[in-house]
Write a protein that holds these residues in place. Structure first.
Motif, PDB file in Angstrom:
ATOM      1  N   ALA A  22      41.921  26.742  35.515  1.00 29.43           N
ATOM      2  CA  ALA A  22      40.555  27.893  36.285  1.00 29.43           C
ATOM      3  C   ALA A  22      39.540  26.584  36.435  1.00 29.43           C
ATOM      4  CB  ALA A  22      39.523  29.197  35.454  1.00 29.43           C
ATOM      5  N   THR A  23      39.362  26.496  36.056  1.00 27.40           N
ATOM      6  CA  THR A  23      38.482  24.995  36.509  1.00 27.40           C
ATOM      7  C   THR A  23      38.859  24.624  37.502  1.00 27.40           C
ATOM      8  OG1 THR A  23      37.207  25.043  34.517  1.00 27.40           O
ATOM      9  CG2 THR A  23      37.353  23.199  36.267  1.00 27.40           C
ATOM     10  N   ARG A  26      38.526  26.835  40.197  1.00 25.87           N
ATOM     11  CA  ARG A  26      36.672  26.646  41.406  1.00 25.87           C
ATOM     12  C   ARG A  26      36.334  25.938  41.893  1.00 25.87           C
ATOM     13  NH1 ARG A  26      36.409  30.105  35.586  1.00 25.87           N
ATOM     14  NH2 ARG A  26      36.382  32.097  36.423  1.00 25.87           N
ATOM     15  N   GLU A  43      37.810  33.091  42.962  1.00 23.91           N
ATOM     16  CA  GLU A  43      37.065  33.093  41.833  1.00 23.91           C
ATOM     17  C   GLU A  43      37.422  34.423  40.813  1.00 23.91           C
ATOM     18  OE1 GLU A  43      34.503  33.115  39.140  1.00 23.91           O
ATOM     19  OE2 GLU A  43      34.520  31.451  40.151  1.00 23.91           O
ATOM     20  N   ALA A  46      41.072  32.830  39.286  1.00 20.51           N
ATOM     21  CA  ALA A  46      40.666  31.977  37.800  1.00 20.51           C
ATOM     22  C   ALA A  46      39.931  32.785  36.685  1.00 20.51           C
ATOM     23  CB  ALA A  46      39.475  31.295  38.346  1.00 20.51           C
ATOM     24  N   THR A  47      39.375  34.072  37.584  1.00 12.92           N
ATOM     25  CA  THR A  47      38.839  34.602  36.052  1.00 12.92           C
ATOM     26  C   THR A  47      40.440  35.456  35.484  1.00 12.92           C
ATOM     27  OG1 THR A  47      37.164  35.072  37.503  1.00 12.92           O
ATOM     28  CG2 THR A  47      37.586  36.752  35.756  1.00 12.92           C
ATOM     29  N   LEU A  49      43.425  34.143  34.923  1.00 15.87           N
ATOM     30  CA  LEU A  49      43.371  32.448  34.304  1.00 15.87           C
ATOM     31  C   LEU A  49      42.521  32.488  32.823  1.00 15.87           C
ATOM     32  CD1 LEU A  49      44.609  29.996  36.939  1.00 15.87           C
ATOM     33  CD2 LEU A  49      45.824  31.736  34.991  1.00 15.87           C
ATOM     34  N   GLU A  50      41.851  32.859  33.254  1.00 19.15           N
ATOM     35  CA  GLU A  50      40.444  32.371  31.694  1.00 19.15           C
ATOM     36  C   GLU A  50      40.791  33.860  31.116  1.00 19.15           C
ATOM     37  OE1 GLU A  50      36.561  30.267  33.107  1.00 19.15           O
ATOM     38  OE2 GLU A  50      36.711  32.808  33.578  1.00 19.15           O
TER      39      GLU A  50
END
Length: 88
Positions: A22-23, A26, A43, A46-47, A49-50
């Motif tokens: 996720a990092t 981004r 974004e 990434a969200t 994946l988190e």
């Protein structure tokens, strides 16, 4: 090491990998201006994946194994676009 402990360690490693991916998502796509996808789409992925890393119930339908494979591709910069989870 027992199977239970090994299972917990594997889940923790997967969780860390998903958060790292996720990092990377981004930094590489949402903030860098890469034209592969829009910053908002990057974004959103990434969200997701988190959320998978946190085992959010709303994301249980997403294939966790595919998310982990995508995370490996993102971290390794090895054709993440070949994942079924990659935005079209």
């Amino acid at each position: 090491m027992s199977d239970v402990n090994g299972g917990a360690e594997l889940l923790e490693a997967q969780r860390c990998l998903l958060l790292d991916a996720a990092t990377v998502m981004r930094r590489r796509y949402a903030r860098s201006g890469e034209v592969v996808m829009s910053p908002s789409t990057a974004e959103a992925l990434a969200t997701v994946l988190e959320g998978i890393a946190r085992s959010e119930p709303a994301l249980q339908r997403i294939d966790r194994d595919e998310a982990i494979a995508l995370a490996h591709r993102l971290v390794d910069d090895d054709h993440p676009e070949t994942s079924r989870l990659w935005p079209a």
